[in-house]
Design a protein around this motif. Structure first.
Motif: not given
Length: 377
Positions: A20-22, A36-43, A66-68, A311-316
């Motif tokens: 989620q967005v922090g 932020l207009r939306r304080t917590a968005l479900e990813a 925000a899922g990553f 939408y893949v993580p560049k850092l793992t």
């Protein structure tokens, strides 16, 4: 500055990325106000598996990224200390200015510094009561080269937070990444006090901070990039540019690999993010602090999770096993080796950052002097 991060205090891992967005609220002398207009968005894009969204379901880019990584709004609470509004922050400042302990100090400089410390703790406590997660309170940059001074100030703030019934488990302390700041972090972490090292512009600073056990290390991606575009002669930046890499992003990747190679507990945070592509390039890092305009752009962009970005993580964590470090980079860092390895970019940017924060602190204290004593004193 006092900050709040929306990671549940009961979480078993400090500042672990959540889908989620922090919310990151700050108290600073810097201009600007943001919410932020939306304080917590479900990813809906699960970490490491963007295809988790139902087939045909469109999401915003903000939901997807925000899922990553935890996407943290770059925020400030005070927009102008000369134009206070009737808010909880104003009450917190008035309370600090009426404090008898501060009023008893004879030297004006010491008195104003006392007011500033208590005002930060008051506002930080207000945030802690309103927002779930941890509050990160900035230590006065004038103490950047004073290990014992930093430790003393942290203990003062801890005592003030305790008076507000804020547990130490809810707190982080933001310290400049000088050698003295890194050493203070090591000693504080050994006491169980969580630290957040900032003004990190070189691998040596970040590696030393991780070795010290710092809970969070913050790298300013855009500032490093800007320096590289306008200067030359820094070995670390020049090496990245010769490889065709962005110097700021290259440093983040290197530090991320180093942390995971060695199994350090340190969480990595990217700041001074300039555009959406920076966000995409940083996916997988623990935290990304992004300006309002970037967050709005991400939120306004509706996308199919299967589209071109992937939408893949560049850092793992796996890059820690494959990244090649020199023997010099894997040393046990000390004050001399850190000073020798920092390079002109880190030296200049660190000095500039400290100067800016010192000037802000002085400005706030001057403004406190103009409005002291408050009417009820």
């Amino acid at each position: 500055m006092a900050l709040s991060i929306s990671a549940p205090p009961s979480s078993s891992s400090l500042l672990a990325p959540s889908p989620q967005v922090g919310r990151w609220n700050s108290v600073s002398a810097k201009p600007g106000t943001f919410s932020l207009r939306r304080t917590a968005l479900e990813a809906r894009a699960a970490a490491g598996n963007a295809s988790a969204s139902p087939v045909g379901e469109f999401v915003t880019e903000l939901d997807a990224v925000a899922g990553f990584s935890e996407i943290v709004p770059d925020t400030v609470v005070f927009d102008d200390f000369e134009k206070f509004a009737p808010t909880a922050a104003t009450s917190a400042i008035d309370t600090a200015l009426a404090d008898g302990e501060c009023n008893a100090l004879e030297k004006p400089e010491a008195r104003m510094s006392c007011y500033l410390t208590k005002a930060l703790a008051n506002v930080g406590a207000e945030l802690a009561h309103q927002v779930p997660g941890r509050v990160s309170t900035e230590i006065d940059a004038r103490l950047a080269y004073d290990t014992q001074g930093i430790i003393q100030r942290v203990h003062e703030l801890l005592n003030l937070y305790n008076q507000h019934d804020i547990s130490s488990e809810r707190l982080l302390f933001k310290i400049p990444a000088t050698w003295q700041g890194i050493e203070a972090s090591r000693l504080l972490e050994s006491e169980g006090i969580k630290t957040h090292l900032t003004f990190v512009y070189s691998f040596a600073q970040a590696a030393a901070a991780a070795q010290a056990g710092a809970s969070v290390v913050q790298i300013f991606v855009g500032r490093i990039r800007d320096w590289g575009r306008n200067h030359s002669g820094d070995p670390e930046i020049d090496e990245a540019l010769k490889k065709g890499e962005d110097a700021g992003l290259a440093l983040v990747k290197k530090v991320y690999a180093y942390i995971h190679r060695n199994g350090y507990k340190t969480k990595l945070m990217a700041a001074a993010v300039r555009n959406k592509q920076d966000v995409f390039s940083l996916l997988g890092i623990d935290y990304i602090i992004a300006p309002l305009k970037i967050l709005q752009s991400l939120e306004e962009s509706v996308t199919d999770p299967h589209e071109k970005y992937g939408y893949v993580p560049k850092l793992t964590p796996a890059i820690g096993k494959t990244y090649e470090f020199t023997e010099e980079e894997l040393v046990k860092w000390d004050q001399l080796s850190l000073a020798a390895a920092m390079g002109p970019a880190a030296e200049e940017l660190l000095a500039s950052g400290l100067e800016g924060y010192v000037n802000q602190a002085r400005r706030v204290e001057e403004l406190f002097g103009k409005i002291w004593p408050p009417p009820n004193v």
